[in-house]
Design an enzyme around this catalytic site. Structure first.
Site, PDB file in Angstrom:
ATOM      1  CB  THR A  47      -8.343 -24.138 -13.815  1.00 43.36           C
ATOM      2  OG1 THR A  47      -7.095 -24.662 -13.378  1.00 43.36           O
ATOM      3  CG2 THR A  47      -9.032 -23.433 -12.669  1.00 43.36           C
ATOM      4  CE1 TYR A 110      -4.935 -30.841   2.848  1.00 45.03           C
ATOM      5  CE2 TYR A 110      -3.955 -33.013   2.547  1.00 45.03           C
ATOM      6  CZ  TYR A 110      -4.607 -32.087   3.353  1.00 45.03           C
ATOM      7  OH  TYR A 110      -4.913 -32.407   4.650  1.00 45.03           O
ATOM      8  CE1 TYR A 136      -2.412 -22.972 -14.235  1.00 45.54           C
ATOM      9  CE2 TYR A 136      -3.845 -24.885 -14.420  1.00 45.54           C
ATOM     10  CZ  TYR A 136      -3.679 -23.537 -14.202  1.00 45.54           C
ATOM     11  OH  TYR A 136      -4.777 -22.755 -13.944  1.00 45.54           O
ATOM     12  NE  ARG A 141      -8.125 -21.628  -9.948  1.00 47.24           N
ATOM     13  CZ  ARG A 141      -9.435 -21.835  -9.853  1.00 47.24           C
ATOM     14  NH1 ARG A 141      -9.890 -22.884  -9.201  1.00 47.24           N
ATOM     15  NH2 ARG A 141     -10.280 -20.993 -10.412  1.00 47.24           N
ATOM     16  CE  LYS A 164      -3.090 -21.557 -17.405  1.00 50.98           C
ATOM     17  NZ  LYS A 164      -4.398 -22.251 -17.256  1.00 50.98           N
ATOM     18  CB  ILE A 206      -3.335 -21.347 -21.276  1.00 52.98           C
ATOM     19  CG1 ILE A 206      -2.195 -22.092 -21.995  1.00 52.98           C
ATOM     20  CG2 ILE A 206      -4.518 -22.290 -21.028  1.00 52.98           C
ATOM     21  CD1 ILE A 206      -1.640 -23.282 -21.257  1.00 52.98           C
TER      22      ILE A 206
END
Length: 293
Positions: A47, A110, A136, A141, A164, A206
């Site tokens: 990201t 999505y 992750y 997001r 993560k 991270i």
């Protein structure tokens, strides 16, 4: 107990740009700086690296640049995944040829897959690349939260090694660390939750802040590991203003502005991201003042 990819701090590297193009020379310098200053691992094309706006060719060259510069001194973990499983498998296989140590696989955005789809997505990537994989989870997001039924299906696979956790919930991090102890290493996906995550059984972070201060983030994790809790808490409190400041606008806008201010690389980001506001830079400058001595 399953081996883990790293313990401590993995820097989520920014991708430097110059006049719209990836600045690979700057990326090489940043990689060397991170290793010299104690980063325990490196994440490329995540990201913070603006992966959604990088072409496949750019991603592979970034991954190759970091892996070559690291030269096996620290683990290199590549963000190679999108919401398209087939494409993610192909890119991960190509990245594996560049000498990476693992993959950071974001939950598909999505599409809104069910648990079975999520499980197949992560397994397909890990098995296709034949590399250890960290799941992750960042629902803010992706709009897709990875839940226990998916982790239950993945936890005993030898190539699925970590999580993560970037939901922002310490309660959730605590639950995951307890439920999957010895099977999935839990890492904080938020700098300001590094210490709390370590305290509930996590293995590290991270980190965005470590682009700027890798040694300090490495030390934060090491102090906890050594049982020096008072020193760890003091350092956490010292870093906390910067941990907050790098997220006052969408990541990586603030951290890139700070890196330009310190002479690391350009603050340039790719649309749809835009340059940091003057008040953001002021907050960053104030937060870094004490750390710069």
């Amino acid at each position: 107990m399953k081996p883990i990819l790293f313990q401590g701090v993995a820097t989520a590297l920014v991708t430097p740009f110059s006049d719209g193009r990836v600045d690979y020379a700057a990326l090489k310098r940043l990689t060397a700086y991170q290793i010299d200053r104690g980063a325990d691992a490196l994440v490329v094309c995540g990201t913070t690296g603006e992966a959604p706006t990088l072409t496949a060719i750019e991603k592979l060259r970034c991954i190759a640049t970091v892996a070559e510069t690291a030269n096996q001194r620290v683990p290199v973990i590549a963000g190679t995944t999108t919401n398209d499983t087939g494409y993610s498998v192909k890119l991960s296989r190509l990245a594996a040829r560049e000498g990476i140590d693992g993959i950071l696989a974001v939950a598909p955005y999505y599409n809104r897959p069910m648990s079975e789809g999520l499980t197949s997505h992560f397994l397909s990537i890990a098995e296709g690349a034949e590399k250890p994989l960290i799941v992750y989870n960042i629902p803010s997001r992706t709009g897709c939260e990875v839940k226990n039924d998916t982790y239950d299906a993945l936890a005993d696979h030898p190539l699925i090694v970590g999580i993560k956790e970037a939901s922002g919930s310490i309660s959730r991090a605590s639950e995951l660390a307890a439920r999957y102890e010895g099977r999935l290493a839990v890492y904080s996906g938020n700098d300001d939750q590094t210490l709390p995550t370590l305290a509930v059984g996590g293995k590290g972070v991270i980190s965005v802040v470590s682009n700027l201060f890798p040694y300090e983030m490495h030390l934060l994790c090491r102090l906890w590991e050594e049982g020096k809790t008072a020193e760890c808490l003091a350092l956490h409190r010292e870093l906390l203003p910067l941990m907050k400041a790098v997220f006052v606008e969408t990541n990586p806008i603030p951290v890139k502005a700070a890196m330009e201010a310190l002479g690391f690389c350009s603050a340039e980001v790719r649309l749809p991201l835009t340059a940091a506001k003057p008040e953001t830079l002021a907050k960053l400058t104030e937060a870094m003042a004490g750390l710069l001595g």
